[in-house]
Structures are given as structure tokens and as C-alpha cells.
Design a protein around this motif. Structure first.
Motif, PDB file in Angstrom:
ATOM      1  N   PHE A 178       0.834  -1.209   0.000  1.00  0.00           N
ATOM      2  CA  PHE A 178       0.000   0.000   0.000  1.00  0.00           C
ATOM      3  C   PHE A 178       0.867   1.257   0.000  1.00  0.00           C
ATOM      4  N   ILE A 179       1.895   1.252   0.845  1.00  0.00           N
ATOM      5  CA  ILE A 179       2.757   2.431   0.949  1.00  0.00           C
ATOM      6  C   ILE A 179       3.470   2.690  -0.371  1.00  0.00           C
ATOM      7  N   GLY A 180       4.004   1.609  -0.988  1.00  0.00           N
ATOM      8  CA  GLY A 180       4.650   1.771  -2.287  1.00  0.00           C
ATOM      9  C   GLY A 180       3.683   2.305  -3.326  1.00  0.00           C
ATOM     10  N   ALA A 181       2.440   1.783  -3.319  1.00  0.00           N
ATOM     11  CA  ALA A 181       1.433   2.251  -4.267  1.00  0.00           C
ATOM     12  C   ALA A 181       1.039   3.694  -3.991  1.00  0.00           C
ATOM     13  N   ILE A 182       0.901   4.039  -2.711  1.00  0.00           N
ATOM     14  CA  ILE A 182       0.511   5.407  -2.346  1.00  0.00           C
ATOM     15  C   ILE A 182       1.572   6.399  -2.784  1.00  0.00           C
ATOM     16  N   ASN A 183       2.839   6.037  -2.622  1.00  0.00           N
ATOM     17  CA  ASN A 183       3.908   6.922  -3.100  1.00  0.00           C
ATOM     18  C   ASN A 183       3.735   7.221  -4.580  1.00  0.00           C
ATOM     19  N   TYR A 184       3.446   6.169  -5.346  1.00  0.00           N
ATOM     20  CA  TYR A 184       3.293   6.351  -6.798  1.00  0.00           C
ATOM     21  C   TYR A 184       2.082   7.218  -7.098  1.00  0.00           C
ATOM     22  N   VAL A 185       0.957   6.931  -6.439  1.00  0.00           N
ATOM     23  CA  VAL A 185      -0.263   7.708  -6.672  1.00  0.00           C
ATOM     24  C   VAL A 185      -0.044   9.169  -6.303  1.00  0.00           C
ATOM     25  N   ASN A 186       0.559   9.389  -5.145  1.00  0.00           N
ATOM     26  CA  ASN A 186       0.781  10.767  -4.702  1.00  0.00           C
ATOM     27  C   ASN A 186       1.657  11.544  -5.666  1.00  0.00           C
ATOM     28  N   LEU A 187       2.742  10.926  -6.104  1.00  0.00           N
ATOM     29  CA  LEU A 187       3.635  11.618  -7.035  1.00  0.00           C
ATOM     30  C   LEU A 187       2.956  11.854  -8.378  1.00  0.00           C
ATOM     31  N   SER A 188       2.197  10.875  -8.828  1.00  0.00           N
ATOM     32  CA  SER A 188       1.526  11.011 -10.127  1.00  0.00           C
ATOM     33  C   SER A 188       0.507  12.132 -10.104  1.00  0.00           C
TER      34      SER A 188
ATOM     35  N   LYS B 180      -4.515  26.937 -19.664  1.00  0.00           N
ATOM     36  CA  LYS B 180      -4.525  28.190 -18.907  1.00  0.00           C
ATOM     37  C   LYS B 180      -3.940  28.012 -17.503  1.00  0.00           C
ATOM     38  N   GLY B 181      -3.499  26.734 -17.211  1.00  0.00           N
ATOM     39  CA  GLY B 181      -2.903  26.467 -15.892  1.00  0.00           C
ATOM     40  C   GLY B 181      -3.917  26.274 -14.803  1.00  0.00           C
ATOM     41  N   LYS B 182      -5.148  25.835 -15.159  1.00  0.00           N
ATOM     42  CA  LYS B 182      -6.205  25.641 -14.163  1.00  0.00           C
ATOM     43  C   LYS B 182      -6.605  24.175 -14.037  1.00  0.00           C
ATOM     44  N   SER B 183      -5.637  23.300 -14.146  1.00  0.00           N
ATOM     45  CA  SER B 183      -5.963  21.872 -14.162  1.00  0.00           C
ATOM     46  C   SER B 183      -6.048  21.241 -12.783  1.00  0.00           C
ATOM     47  N   SER B 184      -5.545  21.908 -11.783  1.00  0.00           N
ATOM     48  CA  SER B 184      -5.558  21.301 -10.450  1.00  0.00           C
ATOM     49  C   SER B 184      -6.959  21.294  -9.895  1.00  0.00           C
ATOM     50  N   LYS B 185      -7.352  20.158  -9.315  1.00  0.00           N
ATOM     51  CA  LYS B 185      -8.692  20.003  -8.772  1.00  0.00           C
ATOM     52  C   LYS B 185      -8.620  19.872  -7.254  1.00  0.00           C
ATOM     53  N   PRO B 186      -9.556  20.564  -6.549  1.00  0.00           N
ATOM     54  CA  PRO B 186      -9.541  20.477  -5.094  1.00  0.00           C
ATOM     55  C   PRO B 186      -9.682  19.056  -4.580  1.00  0.00           C
ATOM     56  N   ASN B 187     -10.562  18.264  -5.216  1.00  0.00           N
ATOM     57  CA  ASN B 187     -10.762  16.905  -4.729  1.00  0.00           C
ATOM     58  C   ASN B 187      -9.496  16.066  -4.865  1.00  0.00           C
ATOM     59  N   ASN B 188      -8.678  16.379  -5.868  1.00  0.00           N
ATOM     60  CA  ASN B 188      -7.409  15.674  -6.043  1.00  0.00           C
ATOM     61  C   ASN B 188      -6.484  15.974  -4.870  1.00  0.00           C
ATOM     62  N   SER B 189      -6.466  17.234  -4.432  1.00  0.00           N
ATOM     63  CA  SER B 189      -5.623  17.634  -3.307  1.00  0.00           C
ATOM     64  C   SER B 189      -6.081  16.945  -2.027  1.00  0.00           C
ATOM     65  N   ILE B 190      -7.386  16.873  -1.816  1.00  0.00           N
ATOM     66  CA  ILE B 190      -7.920  16.218  -0.618  1.00  0.00           C
ATOM     67  C   ILE B 190      -7.566  14.733  -0.624  1.00  0.00           C
ATOM     68  N   PHE B 191      -7.714  14.096  -1.793  1.00  0.00           N
ATOM     69  CA  PHE B 191      -7.409  12.671  -1.894  1.00  0.00           C
ATOM     70  C   PHE B 191      -5.937  12.415  -1.588  1.00  0.00           C
ATOM     71  N   ARG B 192      -5.078  13.290  -2.119  1.00  0.00           N
ATOM     72  CA  ARG B 192      -3.644  13.125  -1.902  1.00  0.00           C
ATOM     73  C   ARG B 192      -3.297  13.314  -0.423  1.00  0.00           C
ATOM     74  N   LYS B 193      -3.940  14.276   0.231  1.00  0.00           N
ATOM     75  CA  LYS B 193      -3.706  14.483   1.666  1.00  0.00           C
ATOM     76  C   LYS B 193      -4.162  13.275   2.477  1.00  0.00           C
ATOM     77  N   ALA B 194      -5.288  12.685   2.072  1.00  0.00           N
ATOM     78  CA  ALA B 194      -5.783  11.493   2.770  1.00  0.00           C
ATOM     79  C   ALA B 194      -4.779  10.350   2.669  1.00  0.00           C
ATOM     80  N   LEU B 195      -4.163  10.214   1.491  1.00  0.00           N
ATOM     81  CA  LEU B 195      -3.163   9.163   1.314  1.00  0.00           C
ATOM     82  C   LEU B 195      -1.923   9.440   2.165  1.00  0.00           C
ATOM     83  N   VAL B 196      -1.526  10.715   2.249  1.00  0.00           N
ATOM     84  CA  VAL B 196      -0.378  11.071   3.085  1.00  0.00           C
ATOM     85  C   VAL B 196      -0.673  10.762   4.547  1.00  0.00           C
TER      86      VAL B 196
END
Length: 790
Positions: A297-307, A411-427
Motif C-alpha cells: 500500500f505504501i509503495g502504491a501510495i507513493n506512486y499515486v501521490n507523485l503522479s 490556462k494552468g487551471k488543471s488542479s482540482k480540489p478533490n485531487n488535493s484532498i485525496f492526496r492528503k488522505a493518502l499522506v
């Protein structure tokens, strides 16, 4: 098309060398560690499953119970196996009795072999179990009382690789004819012996020596629990009904005694679950399995987070591909191919890690597992680990990266809030896992330290034991006189307490006035002399020691537990006891001491002066230890014997008893450290990515006067907040898991708040070093380079 996906994926991996290296390193270490753990888990759970009918084989356990007092053991009296012959549900049975003092030799050789695992078994042994017979001179082995079957390794030792069938070996001074050679019993077998002698010989010796009171044969003797009894049930048989027949036969023979009953334990549970239900070994295997999953899980989470964290870097690439005609499906498979390529490389690196570390791993774990690339089990483990990790880490990033809208992305607006929340949950998940592992590691270390320093109720310092040979045993008085004269020997004792760490000599043949009807008590019993208790440093709670005079033959010393279980009231001294029909009086009560594993509670124990006393205890000092050993050796060798002089220090015996627990604890520490390292590796990459995405902001702040500590605070505050949340979540979980593990020990360390504070502090320190390193690097970047594109 697939080749195109792989080619493009390879190009992208080379383009981001740092992140590719982090991903491959983290994944390869995670997969390698998980594979090593799964090898260990597989070896543990496969114990005894090589027997052809293992699902139908059961070990008989005896249960002594009175009120809330209960004793459970896998030892049984001889008649239990005899009763099994009359039970329709039981296809066959076998009894095994271990020989503790076996010495094997050949008439024509001076060499003798001690320390061998020797047992007596019924003639059904080799048909009951699936131990391969390599050679035999008769179809049915162990049917005659003067024959023996030996292992291939013992054949090589005794006969220098030559044919052994028809040749004679000596057990002590008794000749036995070799009629069979069996393959060495597997490492993952709970039953391991070098030589099997016929039960008929033990039965004959028992009868010739007068039996046990009114019981003249082992098929009648209900007082001594010498045997391990195994039953093989018929395919459709009900285990409960089968053991009910044996219980009824026992109750009838005991004339209504219902305090002692028997139950069946599955052969496959024997290695991991103790007869008393202690599941510490099983839980440790389960914990290791969970750690293996967490590593994946940790190895997978590292990959997901970086991606997902690097989504902005890939957003414009995705947008341009969509503008020139690429569909979302094509982009999805493109990212899947890139992920799969990363994992293929990581898996090959993992296989390399496993191959390089396997020898050291076997040494640490105390096993003899084989790393063989042609072993299907290896590839099943690798394939399972790879498939699980790929599924965990590839689907979400592929969906997320292929879902960008071209115009918004450009335009540089590709970041999504839900993506940030998901990444924080994985961290947070990674942090929680790491903190739990840190705390559990501290708890295991503390418990092992507690065991090493635990007061057993007697002294083990500079005390060694020697099994007396026949000549020395017959001249115990002369031996004692010579020992008393030597200044290097502080004290000595000749007794029958052969192993104070794991003493198993017990009996239910004990009686006392006012014993309640149908009340039986299984007690440990040992023969001692007047020197034993002072030498061991045991303390009396009432009464005193035996005097070393003939009147001692009617004197008994018991421990506190026995006094309580007998229902005695203080003062205990003067109470009447009859052991094996020998009446006597309690002259002393010693403070409870441990004569078994600390996972077991202290049982009742009685000391007397009758029976066999062939173990010599010597107490010396650090300065005189070698002189004392030489003196005892000289005395020992003055009585010619085929039994070589051997000695064992009690403290080394103690270490040996907990060697398996210490090895398991060390393995857990290693794998927990690996999991923490991989988590830190992922955190390092995330911190680097965070610094990279804020490089211009950092440059502007530096122009406006921001200091390096302020820059570090800017980059670290998000991670520190997540870490604090993780500490709050992990504390209760770590306490639960640690407490569950500790419940398997009758004597255990306490869980205090200090362990949790230390665990949280270690996590904060590791995170601080990881994030701080990247933050300081980012803060030191030249402002001109940071703002060049502006």
C-alpha cells in the motif's frame, strides 16, 4: 499500438529521472520486502500440511479444570491412545513419547552422539504420518521391541554413508537393530526426530520397573502424562463425537472423575496455536501478513501521490494530445502502460533485492527457505504482489491525468480540489501506518527487554547444569564430596529438575486429606536435594528447606500456586500430602517461580526426595567459571562412560528459549523500518514536488525579504498539520494492536504514554528532516534562476 504506448512511456520515464528513480526505488523495496515477508508467512502456515491426510489428523490435549482454574497441555496418559482403538469414528491412532536422555553409539566406534531428538512411537507411526521411508528391511516398522528406524542424516553420521540396514546401534547400552531409514523430517514439521524406537520397548521397561502403583502397563497408567497422542478420524467423522468416546472411557476408568477431560486440536494448528489457546504465534504471522500488505500500500501510495502531485506538469501534455485527436481511452491506456512499465522495472529490481538478501534473511529468521527462480511459489508471490500494487496505484492516476480539459489545462487551471484532498488522505494514511509501526516496534522491543530482565523467581547467574553419566550417578556421594572441596564451586546440587526453563514432568497421582470428590490436580514434580533451593536463590514464604537426612523421604516442598489450588489454609506447613502413594508432610512453601515459558501462567509444583536425580547443578563465579567447568569435567570423566561431558549455562538456556521470539521481533523491526523508510522516500518526493511548484512564489518572497526559516515554514506547515492529525488517529490504533499482542503473554510489560510520545516524536523528527532538507534546498536556489521566465 501497445509498443507505441510502451515507447512513449519509456520516453516520459527518462524525461523525469528523479521522480522515476524515487518511484522505482520505493516500489522495488516495498515489493521485495513484501515478498520476503510472504515467504516467511507461507512457511509458517504450511507447517504439517505435507501429510497426506493432514485435515483428518488431530492432536489430543488434556484439560484439567476446577472452577476458574484450568490447565491445558498436549500431553496425555498412555491409555488415551488405547481407548482410541475402540472408537468407530477413529481410523487409527499413534502415541509418541520423547526420550530426554538419549545417547546413541556403535559398539565398534568410540564416538557417541548426544543432543539427538529421539522418541518412542507406536508401530502405526510411519503409516499414520507421511514421512517417506527411503530404505527398509521389512514392510511394517517398529513392530519388534529391539528395532529402530533412523533418519538419513543420522545414518550418514553413524555409518559414514554406508548401508545401515541390519546393523546394530546402542541406545545407552541397549542394542537395537536398524530396520528402516526415513528422509529427514521437513523443517516445517512440528514433529522432528532423528530416531524412532518402538513403543513396545518403553512398555516393556515400564512394566519391568514395577509400573506406577496399581497400574502395571502404559495402557493402564492414568497418572503419568508422558505421551503425545494423535488421532486420524474417518473422513465423515465428527471430532466432537470421537473425543466424547475417549472422555467417557477415561471417566469410567477414573471412576467418575470429571475434572480432567480431553479435546482435539487440529494438526495444522499445532505450530501456531498452543494447546491452551494461546495464539501469539498465529497473531504474529497475521501481523506480518498485514505488514506485507501495508508495504505494498505504501509503495502504491507513493506512486499515486507523485503522479497526482505532478498533474500540472502533465496537464499541458495531455491537452495538446487531446487537441491533436487523442481520445480519453487512448490517454488512459497510455498512462496505464507507463505505470506498468515502471512496475515491471521495479519488480526486476525487487527480485534482485530478494536474491541478494535471501541468505541473510534465512540467517536472521532461522529458516532454510529456498530462493529458486524455477519455483512456481516464488512467481505466484511476485505476481500477486505486482498485480495488487499495479491495481492500487495505476487506475486512479490514469483516470485523473486523462480527464483534463484542454482549454483549462493550457490556462494552468488543471488542479482540482478533490485531487488535493485525496492526496492528503493518502499522506495521512502513510503517516498513520508509519507511526503505528514505530510504536509497535517500541512495544516489541520493550516486551523482549522485559522478558530478558524478568525475575524468574530464581537465579541464573553463573549456574551450569550437567547430565550425570551412569557411573557418576551411582557414586553421587563421592561426586558431592569432591565438588564440596573445590574453591571454584560456590555451591552444587544433584537433583531431577532437568530443565528449569521448560519443565514438563507432571502427574495427577496426588492426594491429600479433605480433597473434594472428583477433584484432581495435575502438578509438576521434581526430585531435589538440600542444596537445590539455596543454590537457585528461591525464597520461602513459609516453612523451610529439607535437611538432607533420611526423614526427608516424607517431606514435601510446594509452591504458592499448589497451596492455593489444593485449597490449603495458612499455615501451610504440616499439611499432609501423598504423591504416588508416598505419604508425607509439607515442610515448606516456596515463592512462585517460572518453570515454563513466560507466555504460560505458573502452575503447581511439588519437590520431594524420591525418584531419579541425575542432573548436576553447579554455581560458580565469573572469575572461576572455567576452573569449575574443568573440575566437574575431571570428576565426570573419572567414571568411564560413552556419554561425553556436556554442560549448559542457565542464562544461555534462557536465551535459547526466547530465540524464536527475538528473531521474530528483529524481523518485525527490520520490515517496520523498511516501511518507514519507503514512506519517508515518498514524503521526500512530495516535498521536492511542492518546492518545485512553488519555485516562483519562493523567489518573489525572497526578493521581498523572506528568510530561509520562513521559506521552510511555508513548505512544511501543510505536512506538519497532516502529521498532527495522523498522530491523533494512530495513537488509539497502536494501543489496540499492541495490547492485543501483549495479551498472549502471562507476564507482560505495561503500555504507558511515554511509548506513544516517543513514537510521535520519532515520526515528527523523520518528517521534519525529510521536508526540511527539500525546503532548505528550495530556499537556497538563486532568485534569478527562479524568476527567469517572468
Amino acid at each position: 499500438m501497445i509498443f507505441k504506448y510502451i515507447k512513449t512511456g519509456w520516453r516520459n520515464l527518462k524525461k523525469s529521472k528523479f521522480y522515476t528513480a524515487i518511484n522505482i526505488l520505493g516500489l522495488s523495496i516495498s515489493i521485495a520486502a513484501a515478498i520476503l515477508i510472504l515467504f516467511w508467512v507461507q512457511d509458517e502456515i504450511n507447517y504439517d500440511r505435507f501429510h497426506q491426510d493432514y485435515k483428518r489428523i488431530y492432536n489430543v490435549h488434556h484439560i484439567w479444570k476446577d472452577g476458574d482454574k484450568e490447565q491445558i497441555s498436549n500431553s496425555t496418559p498412555g491409555p488415551v491412545g488405547f481407548y482410541a482403538k475402540d472408537v468407530p469414528a477413529i481410523e487409527t491412532s499413534v502415541r509418541i513419547a520423547a526420550e530426554d536422555y538419549g545417547i546413541i553409539s556403535l559398539k565398534e566406534q568410540k564416538d557417541v552422539y548426544t543432543g539427538l531428538a529421539i522418541a518412542y512411537a507406536d508401530s502405526s507411526f510411519f503409516k499414520f504420518f507421511s514421512f517417506p521411508i527411503l530404505q527398509s528391511s521389512k514392510p511394517n516398522l517398529l513392530t519388534n521391541i529391539d528395532e529402530v528406524t533412523i533418519s538419513e542424516t543420522l545414518r550418514q553420521k553413524l555409518f559414514n554413508g554406508q548401508d545401515a540396514l541390519g546393523k546394530t546401534l546402542l541406545l545407552g547400552k541397549i542394542p537395537f537393530l536398524v530396520t528402516g531409514i526415513f528422509a529427514d523430517m521437513p523443517q516445517h514439521s512440528s514433529i522432528k526426530y532423528d530416531a524412532i524406537f518402538p513403543m513396545g520397548y518403553l512398555a516393556k521397561s515400564f512394566t519391568e520397573n514395577g509400573g506406577n502403583g496399581a497400574w502395571k502397563t502404559i495402557d493402564e497408567d492414568l497418572g503419568n502424562y508422558y505421551f503425545n497422542t494423535y488421532l486420524k478420524l474417518n473422513p465423515a467423522a465428527d471430532p466432537e463425537q470421537a473425543i466424547a468416546h475417549i472422555n467417557n472411557a477415561y471417566i469410567k476408568a477414573r471412576k467418575g472423575d470429571t475434572k480432567t477431560t480431553f479435546k482435539l486440536g487440529s494438526l495444522t494448528d499445532q505450530h501456531l496455536i498452543a494447546p491452551d489457546g494461546n495464539k501469539s504465534a498465529l497473531r504474529m504471522v497475521q501481523i506480518f501478513g498485514i505488514v506485507a500488505l501495508l508495504l505494498l500500500f505504501i509503495g502504491a501510495i507513493n506512486y499515486v501521490n507523485l503522479s497526482t502531485a505532478r498533474a500540472m506538469d502533465r496537464a499541458k501534455e495531455v491537452s495538446i494530445r487531446k487537441i491533436v485527436g487523442a481520445s480519453r481511452k487512448q490517454l488512459f491506456f497510455q498512462f496505464m502502460a507507463e505505470t506498468f512499465l515502471t512496475f515491471i522495472i521495479a519488480t526486476f529490481v525487487a527480485a534482485l533485492w530478494v536474491g541478494l538478501s535471501f541468505s541473510a534473511y534465512n540467517s536472521i529468521s532461522g529458516k532454510s527457505m529456498v530462493f529458486n527462480l524455477y519455483n512456481p511459489a516464488l512467481w505466484i508471490l511476485i505476481g500477486s504482489a505486482l498485480l495488487l500494487t499495479v491495481l492500487l496505484s495505476s487506475i486512479y492516476p490514469s483516470i485523473q491525468l486523462s480527464s483534463f480539459k484542454p482549454i483549462a489545462a493550457l490556462k494552468g487551471k488543471s488542479s482540482k480540489p478533490n485531487n488535493s484532498i485525496f492526496r492528503k488522505a493518502l499522506v495521512v494514511f502513510q503517516y498513520v501506518t508509519s507511526i503505528i509501526l514505530i510504536i509497535c516496534t517500541l512495544v516489541i522491543q520493550k516486551q523482549m527487554k522485559f522478558i530478558r530482565e524478568f525475575n524468574l523467581g530464581y537465579d541464573t547467574s553463573y549456574i551450569f547444569t550437567v547430565k550425570l553419566n551412569e557411573g557418576a550417578f551411582e557414586n553421587k556421594s563421592t561426586v558431592a564430596a569432591k565438588l564440596a572441596e573445590d574453591p571454584s564451586i560456590v555451591s552444587y546440587s544433584i537433583n531431577g529438575f532437568y530443565d528449569p526453563m521448560s519443565y514438563g514432568n507432571s502427574t495427577s497421582d496426588i492426594d491429600w486429606p479433605n480433597r473434594p470428590k472428583d477433584y484432581s490436580l495435575i502438578v509438576g514434580r521434581a526430585t531435589i536435594d538440600k542444596n537445590f533451593i539455596p543454590l537457585m536463590g528461591m525464597k520461602f514464604v513459609e516453612g523451610g528447606n529439607i535437611k538432607g537426612v533420611p526423614a526427608d523421604s516424607s517431606s514435601y516442598i510446594i509452591n504458592e500456586t499448589m497451596a492455593k489450588q489444593m485449597g490449603l489454609k495458612q499455615p501451610y506447613v504440616g499439611a499432609q500430602i501423598s504423591l504416588h502413594d508416598v505419604p508425607g508432610t509439607v515442610v515448606g512453601v516456596v515463592k512462585d517461580f517460572n518453570f515454563n515459558n513466560l507466555k504460560k501462567p505458573i502452575g503447581p509444583m511439588v519437590f520431594w526426595t524420591h525418584s531419579f536425580a541425575g542432573t548436576l547443578y553447579i554455581k560458580t563465579t565469573a572469575l572461576n567459571a572455567q576452573k569449575a567447568i574443568e573440575k566437574v569435567k575431571t570428576i565426570y570423566n573419572s567414571y568411564p562412560s560413552e556419554q561425553p561431558f556436556e554442560y549448559t549455562f542457565l542464562d544461555s538456556k534462557f536465551d535459547q528459549m526466547y530465540k524464536s521470539d527475538l528473531r521474530t521481533g528483529l524481523l518485525f523491526n527490520i520490515f517496520a523500518s523498511i516501511a518507514i523508510f519507503v514512506s519517508s522516500l515518498g514524503l521526500l518526493a512530495l516535498a521536492a514536488n511542492s518546492a518545485q511548484t512553488k519555485v516562483k512564489e519562493i523567489g518573489i518572497r525572497k526578493v521581498l525579504g523572506a528568510t530561509i526559516p520562513q521559506i521552510v515554514q511555508l513548505l512544511g506547515k501543510e505536512f506538519v498539520g497532516l502529521l498532527v492529525i495522523s498522530i491523533l488517529i494512530s495513537g488509539p490504533l497502536a494501543w489496540y494492536f499492541s495490547n492485543e499482542w501483549l495479551t498472549n503473554f502471562s507476564f507482560r510489560t505495561d503500555l504507558n504514554i511515554g511509548l506513544f510520545l516517543i513514537g510521535g516524536s520519532i515520526a515528527l523528527l523523520l518528517a521534519g528532516l525529510t521536508i526540511g532538507y527539500q525546503a532548505i534546498r528550495a530556499a537556497k536556489v538563486n532568485v534569478i534562476d527562479s524568476l527567469r521566465d517572468e
